[in-house]
Motif scaffolding. Structure first.
Motif, PDB file in Angstrom:
ATOM      1  N   UNK A 117     -12.918  -4.322 -25.332  1.00 46.45           N
ATOM      2  CA  UNK A 117     -13.042  -2.936 -24.843  1.00 46.45           C
ATOM      3  C   UNK A 117     -13.313  -1.948 -25.973  1.00 46.45           C
ATOM      4  N   UNK A 118     -12.570  -2.106 -27.051  1.00 44.36           N
ATOM      5  CA  UNK A 118     -12.706  -1.121 -28.135  1.00 44.36           C
ATOM      6  C   UNK A 118     -13.967  -1.340 -28.976  1.00 44.36           C
ATOM      7  N   UNK A 119     -14.758  -2.381 -28.631  1.00 42.57           N
ATOM      8  CA  UNK A 119     -16.011  -2.630 -29.357  1.00 42.57           C
ATOM      9  C   UNK A 119     -17.237  -2.277 -28.516  1.00 42.57           C
ATOM     10  N   UNK A 120     -16.997  -1.849 -27.297  1.00 44.36           N
ATOM     11  CA  UNK A 120     -18.151  -1.659 -26.395  1.00 44.36           C
ATOM     12  C   UNK A 120     -19.106  -0.563 -26.858  1.00 44.36           C
ATOM     13  N   UNK A 121     -18.576   0.364 -27.632  1.00 45.14           N
ATOM     14  CA  UNK A 121     -19.443   1.451 -28.126  1.00 45.14           C
ATOM     15  C   UNK A 121     -20.501   0.909 -29.086  1.00 45.14           C
ATOM     16  N   UNK A 122     -20.312  -0.336 -29.565  1.00 50.00           N
ATOM     17  CA  UNK A 122     -21.333  -0.920 -30.450  1.00 50.00           C
ATOM     18  C   UNK A 122     -22.600  -1.327 -29.697  1.00 50.00           C
TER      19      UNK A 122
END
Ligand code: ACM
Ligand code: ZN
Length: 512
Positions: free
Chosen positions: A438-443
């Protein structure tokens, strides 16, 4: 008024009862005159109306009003309110207004897309309030001009079509085994020799050849023209200069850049070549930096694509210079040599203020520290890269390769890469796979469709393979729908596809 069909579908749209009609004496009121002129130019050919552009707002009746909005999350956001005697467009950024103009073109009767005056049309659009912004910042379309070459006129049409569907990135694949297509002043043989092949294989690498010399390239003047044309339409061109593989045309021009140093010819058949740039010779990096230097001068894009895919290691294994490099740099093997190669190029690009993007093989042997990965062999490379904290463009071949057959009944289709990608499968394209934390989806910056042109000898054929599948990709990238109702997509496309007729585009008809 009939139903509204927009591609891509806006994030939010409300109907109102009151339509907006464009009278011949309408005015465009714009804080930015140049922007107002762009809209006037879109509306003029079909209507014949010479809409004046005023900076001052002397009354809002019979007016299209462009208003500056305060910046929100996306520089591409815009709003549009149509009803009664005004059409109001608001955006904080030029890019938002350009998207609003495309929405206006799709809301008006489709004759608006004609390049010639159409009489007897009531230029009325439905009453709507639209509040719109994209789900992803990288919404791209790739075009391979190496396997077949497409003239600048078609490149402009291609750019216009990207803009029409609110795509914002044109990934221009400029160098290949079968042809080098970008003029480089310091190395004229790249295009003099590398721009032409002796003949072309027939079909899927049959042993027969057509005997016809083939080639072409873009001058730097033409490239500048394309870049400016795209920028006017809110589109960034990301150039691709392939390395270390897919470089046979360059080796044919400058054989000392290969491991064997001789015996190269611009490739006349498809597939993966074992001959690639040598990683051991310093001249190769001098050459690539010179080529990239001229490329950077032509393309202001932050991202520069360096390829990186499909680079067999057979030559490096046999090459004394490559083996010496492995020793000198303390590398474990040829895969680490590939990684070292890409890192070296990345350092050079970063020093010039640019960012490197490459196909997912750049993960091989360790990813360069700031690299962005274009995930094409499915989604695995993109998942791994995003979870490791790298930016990713998701273009999995299973959903985004527009060179694949459009129908499972291959015999009914023109020759294509022997894989299948019907429209329905494209429509299932999920840009952010659930395996990404979830916390990597902005990549996940976004995605794109890819058009490899081995089997597309002319621009009509490119259009046929592109449409309507590219519209589905544009729709997914703009509003990333959670639910994918294929029947509803087909219904929307049935209503929309006559717009492609109006634009003079050759597309594959929907299955009846
Ligand atoms: C690719 O399709 N070789 C990136
Ligand atoms: Zn070598």
């Amino acid at each position: 008024m009939t139903d509204i069909t927009l591609f891509p579908q806006p994030a939010r749209l409300e109907r109102s009862g009151e339509t907006f009609s464009l009278p011949p004496d309408a005015r465009i009121i714009a804080h930015d005159r140049a922007l107002g002129e762009i809209l006037a130019n879109y509306l003029r050919p079909a209507t014949g109306f010479a809409l004046p552009v005023d900076a001052a707002n002397n009354g809002e009746t019979n007016a299209i009003i462009l208003e500056a909005a305060t910046a929100g999350d996306s520089p591409e956001a815009y709003s549009l309110v149509a009803g009664g005697t005004t059409l109001r467009l608001r955006a904080a950024d030029r890019r938002g207004f350009l998207h609003a103009f495309q929405t206006v073109r799709q809301l008006l009767p489709r004759q608006i897309l004609s390049r010639e005056v159409v009489t007897g049309v009531d230029w009325t659009m439905p009453g709507v309030a639209i509040d719109d912004e994209p789900a992803f910042g990288w919404r791209g379309m790739h075009l391979d001009v190496g396997r077949h070459f497409f003239p600048l006129d078609f490149i402009k049409k291609f750019i216009d079509l990207l803009a029409f569907y609110k795509l914002n990135t044109f990934h221009w694949h400029l160098t290949e085994d079968q042809g080098w297509r970008i003029e480089i002043k310091k190395y004229p043989l790249l295009t003099e020799i590398g721009g032409y092949r002796a003949e072309t294989v027939i079909g899927h690498n049959s042993d027969e050849y057509d005997g016809q010399p083939y080639g072409g390239f873009y001058t730097q003047g033409e490239i500048r023209e394309a870049v400016a044309y795209a920028a006017e339409r809110g589109i960034t061109i990301v150039p691709e200069i392939e390395m270390p593989g897919h470089a046979v045309a360059a080796l044919a021009a400058y054989p000392h850049l290969g491991c064997r140093g001789e015996g190269y010819q611009v490739r006349t058949k498809w597939g993966i070549a074992e001959d690639i740039f040598c990683a051991g010779k310093d001249e190769v990096f001098d050459f690539l930096e010179d080529v990239l230097d001229e490329t950077l001068g032509l393309f202001p894009s932050e991202y520069i694509h360096i390829g990186g895919d499909e680079a067999p290691k057979a030559r490096w294994e046999q090459c004394l210079a490559c083996q010496a490099r492995i020793q000198a740099e303390g590398l474990a093997d040829e895969h680490e040599l590939q990684s070292w190669f890409i890192r070296r190029i990345e350092n050079w690009l970063n020093a010039g203020g640019r960012r490197l993007v490459g196909w997912d093989e750049i993960l091989e042997g360790g990813l360069a520290p700031n690299a962005t990965v274009m995930s094409w062999r499915g989604s695995e490379g993109g998942i791994a890269a995003a979870n490791a904290g790298h930016d990713v463009v998701m273009t999995p071949n299973t959903y985004c390769y527009l060179d694949y057959y459009q129908s499972l009944d291959r015999d009914s289709e023109p020759l294509a890469i022997p894989s299948d990608l019907p429209l329905q499968q494209v429509w299932d394209y999920v840009v952010i796979p659930p395996q990404i934390d979830k916390e990597k989806r902005h990549h996940i910056l976004g995605g794109q469709g890819n058009i490899w042109t081995e089997y597309m000898p002319n621009s009509d054929h490119v259009e046929y393979m592109m449409f309507p599948r590219a519209i589905a990709i544009a729709d997914v990238l703009w509003h990333h729908p959670q639910e994918r109702d294929y029947a509803a997509l087909v219904e929307r496309l049935r209503a929309h596809l006559p717009s492609l007729d109006a634009l003079g585009v050759n597309y594959r008809a929907l299955d009846s």
